[in-house]
Enzyme design. Structure first.
Site, PDB file in Angstrom:
ATOM      1  N   GLU A 124       0.837  -1.211   0.000  1.00  0.00           N
ATOM      2  CA  GLU A 124       0.000   0.000   0.000  1.00  0.00           C
ATOM      3  C   GLU A 124       0.869   1.258   0.000  1.00  0.00           C
ATOM      4  O   GLU A 124       0.577   2.222  -0.686  1.00  0.00           O
ATOM      5  CB  GLU A 124      -0.936   0.016   1.216  1.00  0.00           C
ATOM      6  CG  GLU A 124      -2.026  -1.047   1.180  1.00  0.00           C
ATOM      7  CD  GLU A 124      -2.959  -0.922  -0.023  1.00  0.00           C
ATOM      8  OE1 GLU A 124      -3.027   0.157  -0.627  1.00  0.00           O
ATOM      9  OE2 GLU A 124      -3.605  -1.919  -0.378  1.00  0.00           O
ATOM     10  N   TYR A 146      -6.780   5.586   4.772  1.00  0.00           N
ATOM     11  CA  TYR A 146      -6.820   4.612   3.682  1.00  0.00           C
ATOM     12  C   TYR A 146      -5.964   3.380   4.014  1.00  0.00           C
ATOM     13  O   TYR A 146      -6.423   2.245   3.928  1.00  0.00           O
ATOM     14  CB  TYR A 146      -6.356   5.246   2.349  1.00  0.00           C
ATOM     15  CG  TYR A 146      -6.090   4.177   1.346  1.00  0.00           C
ATOM     16  CD1 TYR A 146      -7.150   3.556   0.696  1.00  0.00           C
ATOM     17  CD2 TYR A 146      -4.795   3.706   1.123  1.00  0.00           C
ATOM     18  CE1 TYR A 146      -6.935   2.499  -0.175  1.00  0.00           C
ATOM     19  CE2 TYR A 146      -4.567   2.653   0.257  1.00  0.00           C
ATOM     20  CZ  TYR A 146      -5.636   2.056  -0.385  1.00  0.00           C
ATOM     21  OH  TYR A 146      -5.415   0.997  -1.220  1.00  0.00           O
ATOM     22  N   ASP A 177      -9.749   5.033  -1.762  1.00  0.00           N
ATOM     23  CA  ASP A 177      -8.667   5.681  -2.513  1.00  0.00           C
ATOM     24  C   ASP A 177      -9.254   6.422  -3.719  1.00  0.00           C
ATOM     25  O   ASP A 177     -10.489   6.484  -3.864  1.00  0.00           O
ATOM     26  CB  ASP A 177      -7.601   4.653  -2.944  1.00  0.00           C
ATOM     27  CG  ASP A 177      -8.085   3.722  -4.055  1.00  0.00           C
ATOM     28  OD1 ASP A 177      -9.301   3.720  -4.362  1.00  0.00           O
ATOM     29  OD2 ASP A 177      -7.246   3.009  -4.629  1.00  0.00           O
TER      30      ASP A 177
END
Ligand code: SF4
Length: 346
Positions: free
Chosen positions: A33, A116, A134
C-alpha cells in the site's frame, strides 16, 4: 445490495493477479500500500519485490539503516514515505514485539499510516469491514451515486464512507475493497470509462443523467511553485563533493551536489559569482560544461542548472557538512532522480 454482488462477481472473473493479493500478511500488505501510493502498479510491483527480497519481514526492515532504505526507494519519489516506512517498522519492532496491531486506532497512530492504509490493513490482513477509500473508489462512488461534492474537500469523505459502510456490511471486506479498486482501475477509469462493460451500469446515476465526465468533482488545486536550483558538480581529481539535504523540504536526507537555490534563473556569470560568495573561499578552478534540466514534481517545477567545476586545489567550503567521495562511489548514495539522471548522462 444488488450492486455489491454484481461488482464482486465481476471482480472474481476479471481480477489481476498481483503479488500482494496472494497474502494476508499485514507487513506485505502495508508495504504494498505504501509503495503503490502515487505510483503505477507496474512500477510499484518491482519496488515491492525488491523490498520483500531485501527485507522479508518487519524486523529486517527495522534493523536496516535509513540510508539503505532510501537507496532502495530511489526513483519512487515522495521520500517521506520511505522514511515513515522505516520509522513504523522500528516502532512495531520495539513496541508491538514485531507484530502489526489489529486495531484501527493503533494503526492510525503509526507514521505514514492514514485512514486509507489503516483500512486496507484492517480489511486485507484482518478481514475487518473497513472500506478503503482511494482515488479509484472515490471515482466509482461519485459516478454510481452522482455525487456533486468535491472529493478533495475533507468534509466530503464522511459522505463517501457512509455509503461504503453500507455496501461493505454484507460482503467479504477484503474482496469488496479489492473489487471496488479494481473496478475503478480497469472499467470506471478517469478518462473513457468503459460503461458498456460495467457490471453496475444499470444502477449508475451519473450514466443515467449524462454527468459521467463531470464526476468526480474536484476543487481547483493550489498554484504550482517554480524553483531554481543551481548545482555545482565539484571535483578535485577523482574526489567529488556531496551534501545531504536537510529537513522540511523535498528530498529530505538524500544526497546532492552542492546547491545554491536562487529566486530566479541565474546566467552563468552570476551563478559563478554566487558559488564564490556563498559556497567556497577563493576557489581556483576550471569551468566545465553547463546543463539545464526541468524536473516536474506534483506541486512544483524545478529548473535545475548543473555546472561542472574542476577544482585546481582542495576546496575550502564556507559551511560544514560536505562529504568527499570517490568518483565511482557517488551513485552508492541515495540521491533524487534528478541527480541520478544527470550523473548517468555524463
Ligand atoms: Fe463508472 Fe460507467 Fe460504470 Fe457508471 S457505468 S460506474 S460511470 S464505468
Amino acid at each position: 445490495m444488488q450492486n455489491v454482488l454484481e461488482i464482486i462477481s465481476w471482480y472474481k472473473k476479471n481480477l489481476r493477479e498481483l503479488p500482494w493479493r496472494q497474502t494476508n500478511d499485514p507487513y506485505k500488505i502495508w508495504l504494498s500500500e505504501v509503495v503503490l501510493q502515487q505510483t503505477q502498479v507496474v512500477q510499484g510491483s518491482s519496488y515491492y519485490a525488491r523490498f520483500i527480497e531485501e527485507f522479508p519481514d518487519i524486523r529486517a526492515l527495522a534493523a536496516a539503516g535509513e540510508q539503505e532504505v532510501l537507496k532502495l526507494w530511489q526513483g519512487l519519489g515522495y521520500y517521506s514515505r520511505a522514511r515513515n516506512l522505516h520509522k513504523t517498522a522500528q516502532i512495531i519492532d520495539d513496541q508491538y514485539h514485531g507484530k502489526f496491531p489489529d486495531d484501527y486506532k493503533s494503526l492510525l497512530s503509526l507514521p505514514g499510516i492514514g485512514d486509507y492504509t489503516a483500512s486496507a490493513i484492517m480489511s486485507f490482513a484482518f478481514g475487518k469491514p473497513y472500506p478503503a477509500l482511494d482515488g479509484n473508489v472515490y471515482r466509482v462512488i461519485a459516478r454510481l451515486y452522482d455525487i456533486e461534492l468535491a472529493i478533495n474537500e475533507p468534509a466530503s469523505r464522511k459522505v463517501f464512507i457512509k455509503i461504503l459502510n453500507e455496501m461493505i456490511e454484507n460482503a467479504n471486506p477484503a474482496e469488496f475493497n479489492n473489487a471496488m479498486m479494481e473496478l475503478g482501475a480497469l472499467v470506471c477509469r478517469p478518462e473513457k470509462p468503459d460503461c458498456l462493460n460495467c457490471p453496475v451500469s444499470g444502477h449508475c446515476l451519473a450514466l443515467k443523467k449524462g454527468t459521467v465526465s463531470k464526476r468526480p468533482v474536484k476543487n481547483r488545486m493550489v498554484k504550482r511553485k517554480k524553483r531554481y536550483f543551481n548545482y555545482f558538480h565539484l571535483s578535485f581529481g577523482d574526489v567529488h563533493y556531496l551534501e545531504k539535504r536537510g529537513a522540511g523540504d523535498i528530498w529530505q536526507h538524500l544526497w546532492q551536489m552542492p546547491l545554491i537555490e536562487s529566486a530566479g534563473e541565474l546566467n552563468e556569470a552570476d551563478s559563478l559569482i554566487c558559488m564564490e560568495n556563498e559556497l567556497l573561499y577563493s576557489p581556483v578552478y576550471e569551468k566545465g560544461g553547463r546543463k539545464t534540466v526541468k524536473h516536474i514534481l506534483t506541486h512544483q517545477d524545478i529548473y535545475a542548472v548543473f555546472t561542472e567545476i574542476k577544482l585546481k586545489r582542495k576546496p575550502s567550503f564556507r559551511k560544514d557538512g560536505f562529504l568527499q567521495v570517490n568518483k565511482d562511489e557517488v551513485l552508492n548514495y541515495p540521491v533524487p532522480v534528478l541527480i541520478e539522471k544527470f550523473l548517468l548522462s555524463l
